[in-house]
Scaffold this motif. Structure first.
Motif, short mmCIF file in Angstrom:
data_model
loop_
_atom_site.label_atom_id
_atom_site.label_comp_id
_atom_site.label_asym_id
_atom_site.label_seq_id
_atom_site.Cartn_x
_atom_site.Cartn_y
_atom_site.Cartn_z
N GLY A 87 -20.12 -31.97 -27.36
CA GLY A 87 -20.14 -30.52 -27.33
C GLY A 87 -18.89 -29.94 -27.97
O GLY A 87 -17.92 -30.66 -28.22
N ALA A 88 -18.97 -28.67 -28.25
CA ALA A 88 -17.81 -27.97 -28.81
C ALA A 88 -17.76 -26.57 -28.24
O ALA A 88 -18.80 -25.99 -27.93
CB ALA A 88 -17.93 -27.91 -30.33
N VAL A 89 -16.56 -26.08 -28.09
CA VAL A 89 -16.39 -24.71 -27.59
C VAL A 89 -15.49 -23.96 -28.58
O VAL A 89 -14.45 -24.47 -28.99
CB VAL A 89 -15.75 -24.70 -26.19
CG1 VAL A 89 -15.43 -23.27 -25.75
CG2 VAL A 89 -16.66 -25.38 -25.18
N PHE A 90 -15.91 -22.78 -28.94
CA PHE A 90 -15.11 -21.89 -29.77
C PHE A 90 -14.76 -20.68 -28.91
O PHE A 90 -15.62 -20.16 -28.21
CB PHE A 90 -15.89 -21.45 -31.01
CG PHE A 90 -16.07 -22.57 -32.02
CD1 PHE A 90 -16.91 -23.65 -31.75
CD2 PHE A 90 -15.39 -22.54 -33.23
CE1 PHE A 90 -17.07 -24.68 -32.67
CE2 PHE A 90 -15.53 -23.57 -34.16
CZ PHE A 90 -16.38 -24.64 -33.88
N ALA A 91 -13.51 -20.29 -28.96
CA ALA A 91 -13.08 -19.18 -28.12
C ALA A 91 -12.33 -18.16 -28.97
O ALA A 91 -11.47 -18.52 -29.77
CB ALA A 91 -12.17 -19.70 -27.01
N GLU A 92 -12.67 -16.91 -28.77
CA GLU A 92 -11.93 -15.85 -29.45
C GLU A 92 -11.15 -15.09 -28.39
O GLU A 92 -11.71 -14.70 -27.36
CB GLU A 92 -12.91 -14.91 -30.17
CG GLU A 92 -12.18 -13.92 -31.07
CD GLU A 92 -13.13 -13.14 -31.96
OE1 GLU A 92 -14.36 -13.32 -31.83
OE2 GLU A 92 -12.63 -12.35 -32.77
N VAL A 93 -9.84 -14.92 -28.65
CA VAL A 93 -9.00 -14.29 -27.63
C VAL A 93 -8.24 -13.12 -28.22
O VAL A 93 -8.08 -13.00 -29.44
CB VAL A 93 -7.97 -15.27 -27.03
CG1 VAL A 93 -8.66 -16.47 -26.42
CG2 VAL A 93 -6.94 -15.71 -28.07
N GLU A 94 -7.79 -12.29 -27.30
CA GLU A 94 -6.85 -11.25 -27.68
C GLU A 94 -5.69 -11.35 -26.69
O GLU A 94 -5.91 -11.26 -25.48
CB GLU A 94 -7.50 -9.87 -27.61
CG GLU A 94 -6.62 -8.77 -28.17
CD GLU A 94 -7.34 -7.43 -28.16
OE1 GLU A 94 -7.75 -6.97 -29.23
OE2 GLU A 94 -7.50 -6.88 -27.06
N VAL A 95 -4.50 -11.61 -27.21
CA VAL A 95 -3.34 -11.77 -26.35
C VAL A 95 -2.52 -10.48 -26.39
O VAL A 95 -2.11 -10.02 -27.46
CB VAL A 95 -2.46 -12.95 -26.81
CG1 VAL A 95 -1.31 -13.17 -25.83
CG2 VAL A 95 -3.28 -14.21 -26.96
N ASP A 96 -2.32 -9.93 -25.21
CA ASP A 96 -1.47 -8.75 -25.11
C ASP A 96 -0.04 -9.22 -24.98
O ASP A 96 0.37 -9.71 -23.93
CB ASP A 96 -1.91 -7.92 -23.89
CG ASP A 96 -1.15 -6.58 -23.81
OD1 ASP A 96 0.04 -6.57 -24.17
OD2 ASP A 96 -1.78 -5.61 -23.37
N THR A 97 0.71 -9.12 -26.05
CA THR A 97 2.08 -9.67 -26.04
C THR A 97 3.02 -8.82 -25.20
O THR A 97 4.14 -9.22 -24.92
CB THR A 97 2.63 -9.82 -27.47
OG1 THR A 97 2.52 -8.55 -28.13
CG2 THR A 97 1.87 -10.87 -28.26
N GLY A 98 2.52 -7.66 -24.81
CA GLY A 98 3.32 -6.83 -23.89
C GLY A 98 3.20 -7.28 -22.46
O GLY A 98 4.19 -7.47 -21.76
N THR A 99 1.96 -7.52 -22.03
CA THR A 99 1.72 -7.90 -20.62
C THR A 99 1.56 -9.40 -20.44
O THR A 99 1.63 -9.91 -19.33
CB THR A 99 0.44 -7.25 -20.09
OG1 THR A 99 -0.67 -7.77 -20.84
CG2 THR A 99 0.48 -5.73 -20.24
N GLY A 100 1.31 -10.12 -21.52
CA GLY A 100 1.06 -11.55 -21.42
C GLY A 100 -0.36 -11.89 -21.07
O GLY A 100 -0.72 -13.06 -20.93
N LYS A 101 -1.21 -10.90 -20.96
CA LYS A 101 -2.60 -11.15 -20.56
C LYS A 101 -3.40 -11.70 -21.74
O LYS A 101 -3.37 -11.18 -22.84
CB LYS A 101 -3.21 -9.81 -20.08
CG LYS A 101 -4.70 -9.82 -19.82
CD LYS A 101 -5.00 -9.88 -18.32
CE LYS A 101 -6.49 -9.77 -18.03
NZ LYS A 101 -7.15 -11.04 -17.79
#
Lengths: 758, 758
Positions: free
Chosen positions: B613-627
């Protein structure tokens, strides 16, 4: 074939009953002991008339009674005709019953049923149901039923429930050549099974909306099949659980109340417990057929039987149930015990507006045997011959095949039974003695043949599954029914024998129709034979799975390995290799090569082995009071190899007691004008108590039947069969009166003494 | 072998769950819902210290409290060592536990147990038990545990629970020839399964004095075996019933409370219900192993892996449980996904005075996969190569055999998973984009291999029995465990497929150890593979019994007969001959030739097929809050042929959610001085809710695995495995930080950002 002296670990031992602890501690839960939250109590309103159409039923007042949850009549139930006997196809069995019908045909017919929060409320509700009947003409004897233009109890039947006839050889010619022709007519009474536990069932819907029925039944799988048929529900949605059963004797080989109870449960959505009172049990469940049997025999001076004719008229009461098959069972046995070249049979089962007669221990053979064995003594008397010699001259021999080709006699101990009985009873001396005084002593005997498995028309099938646990203990699943006779213990013995482990290591699961392999049930003395073979076959499969595994483990030929007393050893060297316990664990836990030891097997016999037996009875007849005192019974049985002596002796004691009662005291009395049962309770119905039954001397003549698992044959029913004629023949020997009707009550004895002696 | 386009009646359909009605109506009874008259409530007193000897326990005041029926300590329980994991032989598994012991090794160790008439009384009684401890030195990290002269938690073990190592090829040589050597160390947290239902059991003695244990267990048969072992009771006297189970995830693949509860029931003679609170569940049951994984890879400039080395240090907590096997499962998977000529592995599982780590969904592979897939992106970064291309260059191909010879890759969809994921995630475009502003977007991926069935050292076995009723409906007995994943539905589909009937006509019985064939249980994504094959084999046997019977009935070759949609037809002519319903009835009711349709089969696989299997993940990192906001997950699975799409999608959604939590929020925090769990409740332990989990796009790449029943492969565990590294790699893509430790909490993100960016 294994010989008589096979060194069994369990077979032929008096193994303790596996249900002894729950039974003696009272923990065994019979149906009536089960309590479920929200459980309601069912009650049935019985017909007030022996034959009538229901014009109107008013149930509203009953429904309005607080605590009443349902009142059902014929309008509220699915209408699928059925036959409560064990046959799925209408061609085999008259489908003449409905859950509830708008015609009532005897006083034990249900008219309505109630489910309420207490028994008292249910009973009160019955009183609030108003029924308007249109009376129909009553038929209260088989002779009336057969009259031309007699009203039909079931439309289009001419009141005939079943009939069968045959002739082999040339009977007319046979009679012509005979030195002597003897004709007799015999009559037998209606009796009731009187199990210690009445019929009872508990029905409810489980969380998956499946219908669960706990029942004191002998036939869990037939019951499920019939419930499926009458309710129009798939079998997979119905589960029948046989509870502990307090005796059946054939009365629970029928479906007497479960369909009504199922409708109550389906209607209310609540569990419903329906228990019959003794009075209901006596009237509305089932009885033994009363019969009129006409026997005609042609015999040579030396005692040789050359022609025989039997006509049976059987009163099956209001519905067929097993009425047709019971007559067919007589036709099967008629030729067997005394093979005769010319022989004819005509049997007729007719409807009357009387209680339903159906299966009862020996399934017609008690009636037939009373007639035939009494007839034999009558013949002997006419020939001036010892009745035992007459029998020895005519009895069937090893290798015999009956003209209908139902049976092959591959084991036969009848001659030995007769000879041993002669010796034990001191026949020669005692038969010659004359009694003086008012008390007359007499010695009589009778003998029998009986087939394991059911009557030969029927399908026969038992399955068994054995699942061995990883520690070498095992679970045995059977569909055959423990009803007090020790079935589960016998089956555990067989499984333990084949697995080579202790009986204590076998856990028996029986009977839950979801879990257990199909089995036709507890009847026809079939379970040890048919289910016993299935258990043996399943055991052999499991044993081979173990020896196969151990063979590969120790690099031995599995065929050489023996399993006994919990150990697997090399039969060639005697070397013990591994315990069953360790072998089982390794078998389940071997990487990439694990095996389960879990096998199902079944048996559908082509042959029904014949059991034989003889009963000798010593009596003292008080010619003053008419009382027949049975001083002693010698019961001798060729039931093949005995699987458990203690259990087998129990069967003989119980059977003799039942046959003794049939011959001397029991009779369900019916009012000749209304069809009402006059003595439907245990005070007025004269069942002997433990103080009344005679001492019994039990002898097993162990032949080895090659077609059965261990040489075993029928034993459940044979012991009840020949007691009545043996007693009757002893009375003949004592006072010279040839009674042709039972029971031999003091009244009847005195009546005959007056007629024939005074 | 059947092709991909076989016209199945049920396989590959989104058949509705068979337990849907009781579950949505609330009628499904979980252990805690069962009420039995006389039932008591059990409670356990947990150790007050992380490592101590019990010098004295005073239980009399507790025993005197009204309503208390039993108080047990180590003095009152049988003393048989056991390992709660699924292995019967001490050589395979450290037998280091007792029902109750006089040494306590972590704060979740039981010291005493109480059975009382109410939960409140039981709780009060715990407070009355006085325990005097002799404190022992605490070990709260694996490094400490391995120090020379470290105190031993289990005598003679040197704190080593299990170890395994191997080398194939020449690793040193491989590194020498490599263009580049990359070394990384990864750390994974302790997490808890958090099933919706806590551990619970109900234990009592039935009327035959057998011990009945209802349990929310994944492993009914292992549980029975272990109860037999620790109580010294034969298995035949113990029955385990798996109730409905509200999720397990491996935490109920262990024995956490039943032996104590069994002793309470045996002591009191009453039924005892023992339910864990969430706080008890979090501390005293099981957790996922925290690990330190050191990876070293030698790689050529073109991305070719030439040598790989893995060192695993696993913290198994206070007892072995599955701790040794979890490490062995990593050793099995390490060579597979990226075949490398020179490879070495060294795994070590060590004891600490911390909560017991044991089986949890993916059984060590989530830890390993996080490390390896993060390492792959680190390598790609160092090579300046697209990490997807790096994988495509190295992934295993059809026909691959691993050096340990555990696996044969006979079906392989990994390349297709990668290519489809690339396309679906718009990989090429998105990987190239740069984000401006405080919120940085990234796309990452990871991939996996996973074996159906358990790790290759273990025995594997499933049985199945199918009993067809006389109306063509059937009962299916399986020992595999429905724990919410849809197992029973899948098995019913398989049985219905082989019998050619409706799924509604199948009644599933699972799991009661008396009734069901043995099965190793719900773990290792094995049930569809192993039990599925057993069900198929039993179904084929039953179908052959029917076609054999019908063949003889219609004089056709049974081999030519087909059964489908409830009808048996001649496959040569297309002629429909008889319904399954009628055929089943005739099969059971044919004079002298009846047959049962009731068969058991089993499967013990030699080969464990590999799923990919394979997983692809798209993220958005809030560099202000670290979330880290995970915007989208694409999950692509080669789990072979999909048996039920709806159920399969459910597995993927659940697995992704668990993997997402592992990567971003969950972590059981332990006080470094006392070993106390700091966040043992669902408020402080950060499990995502339905509002937190990202949208998931599920794609099945259906290969056909020749060694399995329908081409199916593992699916239960794979979906949780690669989510954490895919997210981690997306974060790397987004902000350029290579995190080597999860969960990626805002705090951790900010900490790293400060260290590496600011």
């Amino acid at each position: 074939m294994e010989g008589n002296f096979v060194d069994y670990q369990h077979i032929g031992k008096s193994t303790k009953r596996i249900d002894v602890i729950p039974k003696v501690t009272g923990k065994a839960k019979f149906v009536g002991d089960i309590k479920i939250p929200g459980m309601l109590y069912g009650k049935i309103l019985w017909s007030a008339l022996g034959h009538a159409k229901i014009k109107r039923i008013e149930t509203d007042p009953a429904k309005r009674l607080p605590g009443v949850k349902a009142v059902i009549t014929w309008k509220d139930v699915p209408r699928h005709a059925y036959c409560p006997a064990g046959h799925p196809y209408p061609d085999d069995s008259p489908q003449d019953m409905y859950i509830l019908d708008k015609t009532v045909r005897f006083l034990g017919d249900p008219v309505a049923a109630v489910a309420a929060e207490s028994k008292e409320i249910a009973q009160k509700a019955l009183g609030l149901i108003k029924v308007e009947y249109e009376e129909l003409p009553l038929i209260l004897s088989p002779e009336e039923a057969l009259k031309e233009n007699a009203p039909e109890i079931h439309e289009g039947t001419k009141n005939i429930c079943g009939q069968h006839s045959y002739e082999f050889g040339n009977v007319l010619g046979g009679f012509k050549n005979a030195d002597l022709i003897i004709e007799d007519e015999f009559r037998t009474p209606i009796v009731q099974h009187c199990p210690i536990e009445n019929h009872a069932s508990l029905a409810y819907l489980d969380n998956d909306a499946r219908l669960i029925v706990h029942s004191a039944t002998q036939i869990p799988f037939h019951l499920r099949r019939i419930l499926s048929q009458v309710l129009g529900m798939p079998m997979g949605k119905i589960k029948v659980i046989k509870s502990y059963v307090g005796g059946g004797f054939g009365g629970k080989e029928d479906v007497c109340q479960e369909p009504i109870n199922a409708v109550l449960a389906l209607t209310t959505g609540n569990p419903v417990l329906l228990e019959f009172s003794r009075e209901e049990e006596m009237v509305s469940t089932r009885t033994r057929h009363s019969m009129i049997l006409e026997l005609k025999s042609g015999v040579m001076k030396n005692g040789e039987l050359v022609a025989r004719e039997l006509k049976v008229l059987s009163n099956t009461g209001a519905y067929a149930a097993h009425g047709h098959c019971v007559v067919y069972n007589i036709d099967a046995q008629f030729p067997v015990l005394y093979p005769t070249p010319n022989i004819s049979f005509a049997g007729l089962s007719v409807y009357t507006n009387m209680p339903i007669a159906s299966a009862m221990r020996s399934y017609g053979i008690s009636q037939y045997n009373f007639a035939m064995e009494s007839h034999m003594d009558n013949i002997a008397q006419r020939l001036g011959m010892d009745p035992l010699d007459l029998r020895l001259k005519n009895i069937c021999k090893l290798g015999y095949r009956d003209p209908q080709a139902y049976f092959s006699v591959n084991s036969c101990g009848i001659e030995e039974c007769l000879n041993k009985g002669k010796e034990l009873s001191n026949w020669v001396v005692k038969r010659g003695q004359k009694s003086n005084g008012i008390k007359k002593r007499g010695l009589g005997m009778a003998c029998l043949s009986y087939a394991s498995s059911t009557y030969p028309y029927n399908a026969e099938l038992s399955g068994a599954r054995i699942k061995m646990n990883e520690d070498g203990s095992a679970t045995l699943f059977i569909g055959s029914a423990e009803i007090g006779q020790g079935n589960d213990t016998i089956m555990a013995q067989i499984a333990a024998e084949e697995l080579g482990i202790d009986v204590e290591s076998i856990h028996v699961i029986a009977v839950d129709t979801d879990l257990c392999p199909i089995d036709m049930g507890a009847y026809a003395s079939r379970q040890s034979s048919v289910c016993g073979m299935a258990v043996k076959k399943a055991g052999v499969k499991c044993r081979k799975a173990i020896t196969g595994f151990v063979g590969s483990l120790f690099n031995r030929d599995p065929e050489d390995l023996l399993v006994k007393y919990g150990v697997i050893y090399d039969g060639l060297t005697g070397e013990s290799l591994i315990s069953v316990k360790d072998a089982a664990m390794k078998a389940h836990y071997t990487k990439g090569n694990s095996v389960t030891i879990d096998h199902e097997a079944y048996f559908s016999p082509g042959n029904n082995p014949l059991a034989f037996g003889a009963v000798f009875a010593e009596v003292e007849v008080d010619t003053g009071t008419g009382k027949v005192e049975v001083e002693k019974i010698w019961a001798l049985h060729d039931s093949g190899k005995i699987l458990n002596y203690q259990a087998a002796e129990g069967q003989v004691h119980g059977g003799v007691s039942m046959g003794f009662a049939y011959g001397t005291s029991e009779q369900l009395l019916i009012d000749k004008n209304t069809g009402r049962v006059l003595n439907g309770n245990l005070l007025d119905y004269k069942m002997p108590t433990i103080l009344d039954v005679p001492p019994v001397d039990v002898t097993f003549v162990e032949t080895i039947e090659p077609s059965s698992a261990y040489g075993n044959k029928a034993l459940g029913e044979p012991p009840c069969i020949s007691v009545a004629p043996a007693v009757r023949n002893a009375v003949l020997n004592a006072i010279g009166v040839a009674y042709n009707e039972i029971p031999l009550t003091p009244e009847k004895i005195l009546l005959h003494l007056k007629r024939t002696v005074l």
